[in-house]
Motif scaffolding. Structure first.
Motif, PDB file in Angstrom:
ATOM      1  N   MET B 288       0.827  -1.200   0.000  1.00 52.99           N
ATOM      2  CA  MET B 288       0.000   0.000   0.000  1.00 52.99           C
ATOM      3  C   MET B 288       0.866   1.257   0.000  1.00 52.99           C
ATOM      4  O   MET B 288       0.617   2.209  -0.748  1.00 52.99           O
ATOM      5  CB  MET B 288      -0.896  -0.038   1.238  1.00 52.99           C
ATOM      6  CG  MET B 288      -1.945   1.034   1.297  1.00 52.99           C
ATOM      7  SD  MET B 288      -1.377   2.448   2.197  1.00 52.99           S
ATOM      8  CE  MET B 288      -1.606   1.841   3.856  1.00 52.99           C
ATOM      9  N   ALA B 376       4.245  -3.435  -5.618  1.00 48.30           N
ATOM     10  CA  ALA B 376       3.146  -2.518  -5.285  1.00 48.30           C
ATOM     11  C   ALA B 376       1.805  -3.086  -5.697  1.00 48.30           C
ATOM     12  O   ALA B 376       0.770  -2.811  -5.081  1.00 48.30           O
ATOM     13  CB  ALA B 376       3.391  -1.183  -5.960  1.00 48.30           C
ATOM     14  N   ILE B 377       1.821  -3.934  -6.695  1.00 54.63           N
ATOM     15  CA  ILE B 377       0.554  -4.458  -7.213  1.00 54.63           C
ATOM     16  C   ILE B 377      -0.120  -5.403  -6.207  1.00 54.63           C
ATOM     17  O   ILE B 377      -1.329  -5.657  -6.290  1.00 54.63           O
ATOM     18  CB  ILE B 377       0.768  -5.150  -8.572  1.00 54.63           C
ATOM     19  CG1 ILE B 377      -0.576  -5.295  -9.252  1.00 54.63           C
ATOM     20  CG2 ILE B 377       1.479  -6.466  -8.439  1.00 54.63           C
ATOM     21  CD1 ILE B 377      -0.504  -5.870 -10.616  1.00 54.63           C
ATOM     22  N   VAL B 379      -1.116  -4.751  -3.567  1.00 52.30           N
ATOM     23  CA  VAL B 379      -2.187  -4.030  -2.896  1.00 52.30           C
ATOM     24  C   VAL B 379      -3.537  -4.315  -3.556  1.00 52.30           C
ATOM     25  O   VAL B 379      -4.587  -4.248  -2.914  1.00 52.30           O
ATOM     26  CB  VAL B 379      -1.854  -2.519  -2.871  1.00 52.30           C
ATOM     27  CG1 VAL B 379      -2.143  -1.869  -4.214  1.00 52.30           C
ATOM     28  CG2 VAL B 379      -2.591  -1.821  -1.760  1.00 52.30           C
ATOM     29  N   LEU B 380      -3.506  -4.678  -4.838  1.00 50.47           N
ATOM     30  CA  LEU B 380      -4.748  -4.982  -5.554  1.00 50.47           C
ATOM     31  C   LEU B 380      -4.954  -6.476  -5.736  1.00 50.47           C
ATOM     32  O   LEU B 380      -6.066  -6.969  -5.667  1.00 50.47           O
ATOM     33  CB  LEU B 380      -4.720  -4.321  -6.940  1.00 50.47           C
ATOM     34  CG  LEU B 380      -4.661  -2.804  -6.949  1.00 50.47           C
ATOM     35  CD1 LEU B 380      -4.468  -2.309  -8.377  1.00 50.47           C
ATOM     36  CD2 LEU B 380      -5.934  -2.219  -6.372  1.00 50.47           C
ATOM     37  N   GLN B 381      -3.859  -7.182  -6.005  1.00 46.74           N
ATOM     38  CA  GLN B 381      -3.966  -8.612  -6.276  1.00 46.74           C
ATOM     39  C   GLN B 381      -2.896  -9.357  -5.490  1.00 46.74           C
ATOM     40  O   GLN B 381      -1.728  -8.968  -5.543  1.00 46.74           O
ATOM     41  CB  GLN B 381      -3.736  -8.874  -7.783  1.00 46.74           C
ATOM     42  CG  GLN B 381      -4.769  -8.216  -8.643  1.00 46.74           C
ATOM     43  CD  GLN B 381      -4.317  -8.103 -10.101  1.00 46.74           C
ATOM     44  OE1 GLN B 381      -3.133  -8.036 -10.403  1.00 46.74           O
ATOM     45  NE2 GLN B 381      -5.281  -8.051 -10.996  1.00 46.74           N
TER      46      GLN B 381
END
Lengths: 214, 810
Positions: B288, B376-377, B379-381
């Motif tokens: 995040m 960083a991704i 945070v979504l997947q």
């Protein structure tokens, strides 16, 4: 641009030859069913991930030619996020959570501004509360205030009402659009709610990795 | 940019880090670190104190911190160097001579000392009217208690020592420098060195021993020992090379360092697991923060400030708890530790912090470096990433420190090698065992439990390894203690002889022994004593043959006590050759080794001007520490039976039999009675102290081990929360889940218990055999106790969390 991933040793194409533009100040909704690739698209647009082929230009910068740190720099300077699961830091109070993006930019803790933002989302008097002491709707308001802390040029919202009841969701959406208008931010909203999408200037629909203007 | 705002930003990060410790997932890591520091601080502080106390005891037995002993006056070089180094010194000259009263005479050991004697330990002199004092002045004469009866005198009577006649000032109630050799213990007489010349006893060629006592810093004493290379007949005496206590101290020290190491090892396992858990729980936050634009540099600083703060807090807290723990550990030792406790300085705190840093560096460093790589991704997947090899070099820090500290310590390598070998062998064995178990028919709960263990083989094995490893170390700590103590008890049993009767005439021997037996006195066999010298080895002069670097061997420079027997004593096991009925001599193994004597070598002896030679038939092991009659050389009867001999017997006298002992002294005035009761008592006290210390230390080791296991299990159970919630959602009853958990952890506890006990037996065997040089044995009771203990700990951990795990679904 396209995006594919390797899963179980086979290549899986998630986004296929997508081309579109978002103009500054626009509000754009991206809709689609679960697994259609909405979140992948948002991750690519925000520079959290890179394309397999093609190019994304964000605020005039070609993302695939930037390294991780350079993309992080763009995000810290120009991008705000609102997530479905709020993602507040549990050990920080509401006002501290709001100041976080400014601290990440090395700007220091602007408590006054954070308090104003909290007031603008209707959380006056709750500044020192920890996330665990706030309801879901209140937590998402804090996340909204946080997103606007650094005056972002673009705001990415990933299913911002997905974890909220209908009534609270409506309040949050009102706030989101209101703040977006007030700050003159470009909004990219990921949702599967077509009614919500209708409130945006444009709606793009993803299906089987292809993008269509609705 | 506004400087004030930047500073406020940094303050916020520090505030955040502080809260992360207490509210976030960092506190189990901090708890493990604090525990390591507290244990190391407490154990090393106690170890330093116990070691100092033991050293003090050892030193009080030699009357100084260091003693130089020689047949000639102490070299001037040593004395001037000691003065320059600022050491306190005191000189003593001792010799044997006859003491004459008006009616009788007696061979005595005279110690001419200075008023500063003793520099360590206790000299208690009791004069007329029972006035006691601790040092003596010129013109005084103090004598051993038994001399009063032997010489028929009382305080104030005249006694002549050589040419010097003095009034007896009183009796020696307690003196340092006691010796356990009955043949060398002659009644003591103390005079002041100022009066020595008047005795006329010390002349050119007379047999005199010069001793100089030193007191000062250990480092200064080491410097002193370097100034003068030792000549024939010279030696340094310290608590580490003198007598029975030296062996006790060395072994107890070895045990202390072993216990500390084991506790550190166990805590390290917990630290690694808690750190891993922490890093896992922080993946989302890092993702995040990255999505919001946090760069690696910022994240690194953020993590460093958290870890740094945590270390500082853990060091402060751990040191404080360690201090408290040490005070607590001292409680049972209160009676035996001196009132004025020796200090321990900064060493325990530095050691504790260093250990925590060295273990923490890779334990936290590796997962945190990997955490920085979180995409960083995420945070979504949720992302599945292969663990990278980044940061593995951090393991070098503790590895190098370990090599530097323990590189030369064979005991430690034994434990380490044992651990690795065992894990390879036993982990596969337990895996096979579980596999076989799962093939049998079981109820639904057990089947589910077994299938889960098999399914997540890697994590189950990790858990099994951690559990059995910790249990094994706990068992090793306890078993080594038990074996060490029982060995000490064996060589110095509570009923060891405490009186030696020597110079029993052959004509009196039968009657003397009968009197002992009639009074139910526990005694040794009686041995004839013949005094003589070892003169030749295989026809060559023994001293010349000893010129090959063996000149220091004391046995060649003095008369030895020989004896003859038909059967060798039971506690003298033959290590080479065989005892014969005739024409043979048996030699003690260390003397044989020093002189290079083998079975069949012909040894020449001289007794009363009479020379004879005889082949070596056997080499024996002798337990010199046992307070029994022991001999370097034992002959077959035919060789020396006809030579004039006196007899010796040792026996045990308790306080009720004291009148009998006095009666015995009166009935046989020519028999010398050596009363070793006070010396035996002193030894028993020291043994008691060491026993207590080791038991307390072992107790702490075991307790902290069990606590760590408990923490570990709770952590592992909490990680199961999501899985259990899923089972519940799918409709599994609480009873079913609870039974499955009990079965799974029960199976694991029993498997770990057996793996641990097998491993512990192997390690204890090697430690005792090659490390402590004792006879190892098996511990059948442990095979029941350890699996049971494992079950108890596992069930206690399960009990403490099961309610939370099975809470109703919302």
């Amino acid at each position: 641009m396209s995006k594919s991933v390797i899963s179980n040793e086979t290549e899986l194409s998630i986004l296929k030859d997508i081309t579109f533009d978002v103009v500054a100040g626009e509000t754009v909704a991206i809709v689609g069913t679960s697994g259609a690739g909405k979140s992948t698209l948002m991750a690519l647009l925000a520079g959290l991930d890179i394309v397999s082929s093609g190019e994304i230009e964000l605020l005039g910068q070609p993302l695939s030619q930037l390294n991780d740190e350079q993309r992080a720099q763009i995000r810290s300077e120009s991008i705000g996020f609102v997530f479905q699961s709020f993602l507040l830091i549990p050990s920080l109070s509401a006002v501290e959570n709001v100041t976080l993006p400014a601290i990440l930019r090395g700007e220091g803790e602007d408590i006054e501004k954070a308090k104003q933002l909290l007031a603008s989302v209707g959380l006056t008097g709750r500044e020192t509360h920890l996330p665990a002491q706030l309801s879901g709707g209140e937590q998402q308001r804090v996340a909204l205030a946080r997103a606007f802390m650094t005056q972002p040029k673009i705001l990415f919202a990933d299913e911002p009402t997905g974890n909220l009841d209908e009534h609270t969701a409506e309040n949050i959406i009102e706030l989101l659009f209101e703040m977006n208008r007030d700050h003159g931010t470009t909004l990219v909203l990921i949702t599967h709610d077509t009614n919500l999408a209708k409130r945006c200037d444009r709606t793009l629909s993803i299906h089987a990795g292809q993008l269509q203007e609705v | 940019m506004d400087k004030h705002k930047m500073a406020s930003g940094r303050k916020m990060v520090i505030r955040w880090s502080w809260r992360e410790i207490w509210q976030g997932q960092l506190w189990p890591v901090m708890a493990a670190l604090t525990l390591i520091i507290a244990c190391v601080v407490a154990l090393s502080a106690l170890a330093i104190r116990v070691e100092k106390v033991m050293t003090d005891h050892g030193r009080s037995m030699i009357a100084a911190d260091l003693v130089f002993s020689s047949a000639n006056p102490t070299p001037e070089l040593i004395l001037t160097e000691a003065e320059q180094l600022g050491l306190t010194k005191s000189e003593q000259i001792r010799f044997q001579t006859m003491a004459f009263s008006d009616s009788s005479m007696q061979l005595v050991s005279v110690k001419a000392v200075q008023s500063s004697y003793p520099l360590r330990g206790e000299l208690i002199l009791i004069g007329s009217n029972a006035v006691s004092k601790g040092s003596l002045q010129p013109g005084e004469l103090w004598i051993a208690e038994r001399l009063f009866s032997l010489l028929g005198i009382k305080i104030g009577d005249q006694l002549a020592i050589g040419d010097l006649t003095l009034k007896v000032s009183g009796k020696i109630a307690s003196e340092p420098e006691l010796t356990y050799n009955p043949f060398r213990t002659m009644p003591s007489v103390f005079i002041h060195q100022a009066d020595l010349g008047k005795t006329g006893a010390v002349q050119l060629g007379s047999r005199v021993q010069y001793r100089t006592f030193f007191k000062g810093d250990d480092s200064t004493l080491k410097l002193l020992q370097k100034v003068h290379p030792l000549q024939t007949g010279e030696r340094w005496i310290s608590e580490g090379n003198q007598g029975r206590t030296a062996d006790l101290i060395i072994k107890a020290k070895q045990y202390l360092s072993l216990t500390i190491l084991m506790v550190i090892l166990m805590a390290a396992v917990t630290l690694v697991l808690t750190c891993q858990h922490y890093a896992d729980s922080r993946t989302n936050t890092v993702a995040m923060l990255k999505s919001m634009g946090a760069g690696r540099r910022w994240l690194r600083q953020w993590l460093l400030s958290q870890v740094g703060l945590m270390f500082v807090a853990a060091i402060v807290l751990g040191s404080l708890i360690g201090l408290g723990l040490e005070a607590l550990l001292r409680l049972p030792l209160a009676g035996i530790l001196p009132d004025q406790l020796p200090g321990y300085g900064w060493q325990p705190f530095v050691f504790g912090s260093a250990v925590a840093l060295l273990i923490g560096l890779p334990a936290l460093g590796i997962p945190l470096i990997r955490l920085l790589d979180t995409s960083a991704i995420a945070v979504l997947q949720a992302q599945t990433v292969k663990p990278s090899k980044k940061g593995l070099w951090l393991i070098a820090a503790p590895a190098i420190a370990f090599l530097l500290i323990y590189g030369a310590n064979t005991l430690v390598w034994m434990v380490f090698g044992g651990l690795i070998a065992l894990f390879v062998v036993l982990a596969s064995a337990s895996y096979v065992l579980l596999h076989l178990l799962s093939k049998a028919k079981w109820g639904p709960a057990m089947s589910l439990a077994l299938s889960r263990i098999k399914r997540s083989a890697k994590s189950s094995m990790m858990q099994l390894a951690a559990l059995s490893g910790s249990l094994m170390l706990v068992a090793v700590i306890w078993l080594v203690r038990t074996d060490l103590l029982s060995d000490w008890q064996e060589t110095l049993p509570a009923d060891a002889p405490n009186v030696f009767a020597i110079n029993i005439a052959p004509t009196e021997q039968q009657a003397y022994l009968k009197q002992l037996d009639d009074n139910q006195i526990q005694r040794s066999s009686a041995y004839p004593i013949i005094r003589g010298r070892l003169t030749e080895i295989n026809g060559e002069n023994a001293k010349r043959s000893a010129d090959n670097g063996n000149d220091h061997i004391n046995a060649l420079h003095r008369e030895l006590n020989f004896t003859w027997v038909t059967e060798l004593p039971d506690d003298n096991p033959v290590v080479a050759g065989q005892w014969t009925d005739q024409k043979g001599v048996s030699i003690e193994q260390s003397l044989a080794a020093d002189l290079g004597i083998k079975i069949g070598d012909k040894l020449g002896f001289m007794v009363n001007g009479q020379a004879f030679s005889v082949p070596v038939n056997s080499i024996r092991e002798v337990e010199w520490q046992s307070m029994k009659p022991n001999f370097y050389l034992i002959f077959t009867p035919d060789v020396v039976k006809e030579l004039p001999a006196t007899w010796l017997v040792s026996f045990r006298i308790n306080d009720q039999k004291l009148p009998f002992l006095n009666q015995l002294g009166r009935n046989y005035p020519t028999v010398s009675l050596l009363d070793l009761r006070s010396m035996g008592g002193k030894l028993q006290t020291i043994l008691g102290q060491i026993t207590w210390s080791l038991t307390v230390l072992a107790g702490v080791g075991v307790l902290s081990g069990l606590l760590l296991i408990f923490t570990l299990l709770r952590l592992s159970l909490n990680q199961r929360q999501r899985e259990i919630t899923l089972y519940r959602t799918l409709g599994a009853s609480r009873k079913r889940i609870s039974q499955t958990l009990w079965s799974e952890y029960g199976v694991m506890a029993i498997a770990a218990g057996f793996v641990a006990v097998a491993g512990a037996e192997l390690i204890v065997f090697s430690l005792l055999k090659w490390g402590f040089k004792l006879d190892p044995s098996l511990h059948p009771l442990m095979w029941f106790t350890l699996p049971f203990l494992a079950l108890l700990v596992v069930f206690a951990s399960l009990m403490s969390v099961i309610k939370g795990l099975l809470k109703p679904l919302k």
